[in-house]
Design a protein around this motif. Sequence first.
Motif, mmCIF file in Angstrom:
data_model
loop_
_atom_site.group_PDB
_atom_site.id
_atom_site.type_symbol
_atom_site.label_atom_id
_atom_site.label_comp_id
_atom_site.label_asym_id
_atom_site.label_seq_id
_atom_site.Cartn_x
_atom_site.Cartn_y
_atom_site.Cartn_z
ATOM 1 N N TYR A 261 0.833 -1.210 0.000
ATOM 2 C CA TYR A 261 0.000 0.000 0.000
ATOM 3 C C TYR A 261 0.867 1.260 0.000
ATOM 4 O O TYR A 261 0.537 2.250 -0.651
ATOM 5 C CB TYR A 261 -0.945 0.012 1.194
ATOM 6 C CG TYR A 261 -2.128 -0.908 1.039
ATOM 7 C CD1 TYR A 261 -2.839 -0.975 -0.148
ATOM 8 C CD2 TYR A 261 -2.542 -1.718 2.085
ATOM 9 C CE1 TYR A 261 -3.922 -1.820 -0.301
ATOM 10 C CE2 TYR A 261 -3.633 -2.579 1.944
ATOM 11 C CZ TYR A 261 -4.316 -2.612 0.749
ATOM 12 O OH TYR A 261 -5.380 -3.445 0.614
ATOM 13 N N ALA A 262 1.970 1.227 0.726
ATOM 14 C CA ALA A 262 2.873 2.378 0.747
ATOM 15 C C ALA A 262 3.446 2.630 -0.646
ATOM 16 O O ALA A 262 3.535 3.778 -1.097
ATOM 17 C CB ALA A 262 3.992 2.155 1.758
ATOM 18 N N ARG B 151 -4.868 10.878 -3.271
ATOM 19 C CA ARG B 151 -4.458 11.255 -1.913
ATOM 20 C C ARG B 151 -5.503 12.181 -1.328
ATOM 21 O O ARG B 151 -6.292 12.766 -2.035
ATOM 22 C CB ARG B 151 -3.114 11.979 -1.957
ATOM 23 C CG ARG B 151 -1.958 11.117 -2.396
ATOM 24 C CD ARG B 151 -0.680 11.959 -2.445
ATOM 25 N NE ARG B 151 0.468 11.172 -2.778
ATOM 26 C CZ ARG B 151 0.784 10.764 -3.992
ATOM 27 N NH1 ARG B 151 0.002 11.064 -5.000
ATOM 28 N NH2 ARG B 151 1.854 10.042 -4.215
ATOM 29 N N ARG B 152 -5.472 12.320 -0.030
ATOM 30 C CA ARG B 152 -6.317 13.304 0.637
ATOM 31 C C ARG B 152 -5.481 14.540 0.904
ATOM 32 O O ARG B 152 -4.386 14.460 1.446
ATOM 33 C CB ARG B 152 -6.835 12.758 1.970
ATOM 34 C CG ARG B 152 -7.798 11.628 1.818
ATOM 35 C CD ARG B 152 -9.203 12.156 1.841
ATOM 36 N NE ARG B 152 -10.116 11.041 1.664
ATOM 37 C CZ ARG B 152 -11.254 11.142 1.044
ATOM 38 N NH1 ARG B 152 -11.645 12.292 0.561
ATOM 39 N NH2 ARG B 152 -12.037 10.109 0.901
ATOM 40 N N GLY C 129 -3.267 13.329 -7.476
ATOM 41 C CA GLY C 129 -1.823 13.138 -7.388
ATOM 42 C C GLY C 129 -1.086 13.968 -8.425
ATOM 43 O O GLY C 129 0.107 14.173 -8.319
ATOM 44 N N LEU D 96 2.021 1.818 -3.494
ATOM 45 C CA LEU D 96 0.937 2.378 -4.314
ATOM 46 C C LEU D 96 0.756 3.866 -4.044
ATOM 47 O O LEU D 96 0.520 4.650 -4.957
ATOM 48 C CB LEU D 96 -0.378 1.646 -4.030
ATOM 49 C CG LEU D 96 -0.536 0.263 -4.638
ATOM 50 C CD1 LEU D 96 -1.821 -0.394 -4.114
ATOM 51 C CD2 LEU D 96 -0.573 0.345 -6.150
ATOM 52 N N GLY D 97 0.866 4.250 -2.785
ATOM 53 C CA GLY D 97 0.701 5.653 -2.419
ATOM 54 C C GLY D 97 1.782 6.553 -2.976
ATOM 55 O O GLY D 97 1.576 7.756 -3.141
ATOM 56 N N ARG D 98 2.945 5.981 -3.264
ATOM 57 C CA ARG D 98 4.050 6.771 -3.817
ATOM 58 C C ARG D 98 3.947 6.941 -5.335
ATOM 59 O O ARG D 98 4.694 7.713 -5.919
ATOM 60 C CB ARG D 98 5.390 6.129 -3.458
ATOM 61 C CG ARG D 98 5.738 6.257 -1.975
ATOM 62 C CD ARG D 98 7.145 5.803 -1.701
ATOM 63 N NE ARG D 98 7.356 4.393 -1.991
ATOM 64 C CZ ARG D 98 7.182 3.387 -1.129
ATOM 65 N NH1 ARG D 98 6.787 3.646 0.085
ATOM 66 N NH2 ARG D 98 7.414 2.141 -1.494
ATOM 67 N N GLN D 99 3.034 6.241 -5.978
ATOM 68 C CA GLN D 99 2.900 6.358 -7.419
ATOM 69 C C GLN D 99 2.402 7.743 -7.802
ATOM 70 O O GLN D 99 1.631 8.373 -7.077
ATOM 71 C CB GLN D 99 1.938 5.296 -7.960
ATOM 72 C CG GLN D 99 2.508 3.897 -7.879
ATOM 73 C CD GLN D 99 1.543 2.865 -8.439
ATOM 74 O OE1 GLN D 99 0.496 3.203 -8.968
ATOM 75 N NE2 GLN D 99 1.911 1.607 -8.320
ATOM 76 N N LYS E 174 -10.134 14.904 -2.086
ATOM 77 C CA LYS E 174 -9.265 13.992 -2.834
ATOM 78 C C LYS E 174 -8.468 14.757 -3.870
ATOM 79 O O LYS E 174 -8.935 15.724 -4.452
ATOM 80 C CB LYS E 174 -10.092 12.932 -3.555
ATOM 81 C CG LYS E 174 -10.439 11.758 -2.728
ATOM 82 C CD LYS E 174 -10.914 10.666 -3.657
ATOM 83 C CE LYS E 174 -11.994 9.840 -3.039
ATOM 84 N NZ LYS E 174 -12.505 8.856 -3.987
ATOM 85 N N ALA F 169 -1.442 8.333 -7.856
ATOM 86 C CA ALA F 169 -2.187 7.800 -6.709
ATOM 87 C C ALA F 169 -3.100 8.868 -6.119
ATOM 88 O O ALA F 169 -2.729 10.033 -6.007
ATOM 89 C CB ALA F 169 -1.222 7.296 -5.642
#
Length: 122
Positions: free
Chosen positions: A94-95, A105-106, A115, A97-100, A112, A103
């Motif tokens: 998950y981390a 984000r909030r 990215g 994926l969040g760096r893509q 939202k 991605a």
Amino acid sequence: MASSFATVKLNTRLVDAAREEAELFHRSLSGQIEHWATLGRALETAQGVSLDRVRAALAGGLKIEDLSDVEQDAFFANLGEAFDNPAPDLKAGYAALGRQTKAARRKSSGRKSSGAKGRNAA
């Protein structure tokens, strides 16, 4: 002679909750955790609870509706634990994926973001 004790790592929230219960029931912290472990083992072996069926439902091989009420309680307890304490490889995934770049984000506003700079997906 081997020691009759072992050292384990436990979630801080579990330890804090056990500490509160231990004070209430005049038990030691380790005594409270042992008490809860004993209750959990008893539940897992109790009639009307098939841990194999709960595991099958958690793996997606059995509908939740097909579980008894007691089995559903065990299912949701296990599911909640899985969300609260994801496996390290899942957490790392998950981390990543969040760096893509794209991605979602909030933002600090709670909205939202896609990215991409200057674009808002809310």
